[in-house]
Write a protein that holds these residues in place. Structure first.
Motif, short mmCIF file in Angstrom:
data_model
loop_
_atom_site.label_atom_id
_atom_site.label_comp_id
_atom_site.label_asym_id
_atom_site.label_seq_id
_atom_site.Cartn_x
_atom_site.Cartn_y
_atom_site.Cartn_z
N THR A 29 49.66 -17.37 -16.70
CA THR A 29 50.69 -17.49 -17.32
C THR A 29 50.50 -19.57 -19.12
N LEU A 30 49.03 -19.12 -18.07
CA LEU A 30 48.86 -21.11 -19.47
C LEU A 30 47.85 -20.48 -19.89
N PRO A 31 47.74 -19.08 -20.36
CA PRO A 31 46.24 -19.29 -21.48
C PRO A 31 45.68 -20.32 -22.11
N PHE A 32 44.69 -20.73 -22.24
CA PHE A 32 44.45 -21.59 -23.18
C PHE A 32 44.94 -22.80 -23.61
N GLY A 33 46.10 -22.84 -22.29
CA GLY A 33 46.85 -24.58 -22.33
C GLY A 33 47.77 -23.62 -22.71
N VAL A 34 48.39 -22.86 -22.69
CA VAL A 34 49.81 -22.11 -23.49
C VAL A 34 50.62 -21.82 -22.62
N ARG A 35 51.93 -22.41 -22.47
CA ARG A 35 52.51 -21.99 -21.23
C ARG A 35 53.58 -20.31 -22.51
N VAL A 36 52.95 -19.05 -20.70
CA VAL A 36 54.30 -18.10 -21.93
C VAL A 36 54.37 -17.76 -20.75
N PRO A 37 55.58 -16.65 -21.31
CA PRO A 37 56.19 -15.59 -19.84
C PRO A 37 55.30 -14.44 -18.89
N CYS A 93 34.82 -27.18 -26.34
CA CYS A 93 35.87 -27.45 -26.69
C CYS A 93 36.49 -27.10 -27.97
N GLY A 94 35.94 -27.53 -28.72
CA GLY A 94 36.00 -27.16 -30.40
C GLY A 94 36.77 -25.31 -29.72
N LEU A 95 35.89 -24.47 -29.59
CA LEU A 95 36.30 -23.25 -29.51
C LEU A 95 37.64 -23.30 -28.41
N GLY A 96 37.46 -23.41 -27.15
CA GLY A 96 39.01 -23.22 -26.51
C GLY A 96 40.43 -24.20 -27.22
N TYR A 97 39.66 -24.98 -28.58
CA TYR A 97 40.88 -25.39 -29.52
C TYR A 97 41.22 -24.73 -30.12
N GLN A 98 40.33 -23.69 -30.56
CA GLN A 98 40.98 -23.27 -31.79
C GLN A 98 41.39 -21.76 -30.75
N ALA A 99 41.26 -21.16 -29.69
CA ALA A 99 41.51 -20.36 -28.94
C ALA A 99 43.02 -20.72 -28.79
N HIS A 100 43.27 -22.17 -28.65
CA HIS A 100 44.84 -22.49 -27.86
C HIS A 100 45.82 -22.29 -28.99
N ARG A 101 44.98 -22.48 -30.71
CA ARG A 101 45.60 -22.85 -32.05
C ARG A 101 45.88 -21.21 -31.61
N THR A 102 45.32 -19.78 -31.65
CA THR A 102 45.47 -18.69 -32.05
C THR A 102 46.89 -18.45 -31.20
N VAL A 103 46.99 -18.37 -29.63
CA VAL A 103 47.56 -18.25 -28.56
C VAL A 103 48.86 -18.88 -29.29
N ALA A 104 48.95 -20.45 -29.63
CA ALA A 104 49.91 -20.75 -29.79
C ALA A 104 51.01 -20.45 -30.82
N ALA A 105 49.99 -20.52 -31.93
CA ALA A 105 50.27 -19.63 -33.69
C ALA A 105 51.63 -17.86 -33.44
N ALA A 106 50.50 -17.40 -32.19
CA ALA A 106 51.57 -15.63 -32.04
C ALA A 106 52.39 -15.80 -31.04
N LYS A 107 53.20 -17.21 -29.77
CA LYS A 107 53.67 -17.22 -29.27
C LYS A 107 55.22 -17.35 -30.45
N ARG A 108 54.26 -18.56 -30.85
CA ARG A 108 55.76 -18.52 -31.87
C ARG A 108 56.36 -17.52 -33.20
N SER A 109 54.83 -17.16 -33.43
CA SER A 109 55.62 -16.12 -34.81
C SER A 109 56.42 -14.50 -33.44
N GLY A 110 55.75 -14.67 -32.61
CA GLY A 110 56.50 -13.64 -31.73
C GLY A 110 57.73 -13.46 -30.71
#
Length: 370
Positions: A29-37, A93-110
């Motif tokens: 529930t914390l992929p790349f530091g993003v909280r998701v259900p 770390c840069g790759l991880g941050y990019q993945a974090h932003r991808t998941v966070a954006a999907a969470k917001r849009s969805g």
């Protein structure tokens, strides 16, 4: 290739492997530091982010390994790993941050939290009856420190005018410096500092805010207890491994044991055992113990979305409304300071003052050079 080159290659390989495995050890529930259900952990965006990150780490890790092998082995440029390791870490770390932003954006849009019942779980028994450190596991480190100090004191009067220089656990017999108390007992001091640091962690970690799951509050509290107990035992055992490695390095510095490749290998063996133990523990229990078995029906609630308090892909926490000073980080077997707590800034200010004094030469730090 020399033994130092092989050690450099091992360092780069371990660093790349650690970054590659980190997402697999995190809570689902914390992929790349993003909280998701929990119902969203298999979303296509998350799966794609994992794949892209894994491929990226493999590519940059392979490049770093090849470059270190060529620079250190072919060009005989010894500082290659010193440059490659931080560059590799920064790239991952840069790759991880990019993945974090991808998941966070999907969470917001969805709007993944739409329709969920958010909650926060607490367990007061972790305060009234905290996990108690088993200090007996720190005894081997203390005994090894006493043995090393006794050997050093016994031989100090017979030491030559110059001594080899320790560089980590590797002792360079060609690079020598004048025999002083500080140089002669640098490795003993390192033993003591490691024991003190681990003891402080043994006091602080049981007082950190526990990481509980609102979906399974009782089960997650039981898992966290087992997890924290295992972390403390491993910490104390690691202090013993560090003390054993530094004992071998001390014997090389005092020239009781020749500073050979074999001695270097022996000095790293206890540390290697500690690393293996930590990796096995992390894979067995998971981040914050989420892989440990515990039977409890789902409460129907999801952990509160607290992303606004976490920064830099879940590495930095700042919440003025949270009285906790230490909180479990969102990834890895690690805790971090709550930067919303005033004591955190006092501690950081003290460290900054110490660093400034060391930089101006007011406080003398052990030198790696001659």
């Amino acid at each position: 290739m020399t033994s130092s080159v092989y050690l450099d290659l091992v360092l780069v390989a371990l660093l790349a492997a650690g970054f590659w495995a980190a997402p697999a050890l995190a809570r689902p529930t914390l992929p790349f530091g993003v909280r998701v259900p929990a119902a969203r952990v298999a979303e296509p965006e998350i799966v794609r982010a994992h794949r892209r990150y894994a491929r990226g780490v493999l590519v940059v890790g392979t490049l770093a390994f090849v470059l270190v092998a060529f620079a250190s082995g072919g060009l005989r440029w010894e500082p290659a790993a010193a440059f490659a390791a931080p560059v590799l870490a920064a790239a991952c770390c840069g790759l991880g941050y990019q993945a974090h932003r991808t998941v966070a954006a999907a969470k917001r849009s969805g709007d993944w939290y739409s329709g969920t019942r958010q909650a926060v779980a607490t367990d007061t028994s972790l305060r009234t009856d905290p996990v108690r450190p088993q200090w007996i596991f720190l005894a081997p480190a203390a005994v090894l420190f006493a043995i090393t100090a006794a050997i050093g004191a016994w031989h100090y009067g017979d030491l030559p005018a110059t001594l080899p220089t320790p560089n980590g656990m590797t002792v360079d017999s060609a690079l020598r410096g004048a025999t002083t108390v500080g140089r002669a007992f640098a490795t003993v001091t390192a033993q003591l500092l490691s024991i003190v640091l681990v003891a402080l962690l043994g006091i602080a970690l049981p007082r950190a805010r526990p990481e509980l799951d609102a979906a399974q509050p009782a089960a997650s509290a039981a898992r966290y207890r087992n997890y924290l107990g295992g972390v403390l035992r491993l910490l104390f055992g690691t202090a013993g491994c560090v003390a054993a490695s530094l004992l071998v390095a001390s014997l090389e510095v005092w020239e009781i044991v020749p500073a050979t490749t074999g001695a270097t290998v022996v000095s790293y063996l206890p540390l290697a055992c500690a690393v293996v133990a930590w990796v096995a523990f992390a894979f067995r229990v998971g981040d914050a113990g989420h892989r440990l078995p515990a039977a409890e029906e789902d409460s129907g609630r999801v952990q509160r979305d607290d992303d606004r308090y976490w920064h830099l892909a879940g590495m930095v926490y700042a919440n003025r409304g949270d009285p906790a000073l230490l909180v479990h980080r969102r990834s890895g077997v690690a805790w971090t300071l709550n930067l919303g707590h005033p004591i955190s800034w006092a501690l950081l200010a003290a460290l900054a003052v110490f660093a400034a004094l060391a930089g101006f030469g007011v406080v003398e730090l052990p030198s790696r050079g001659g």
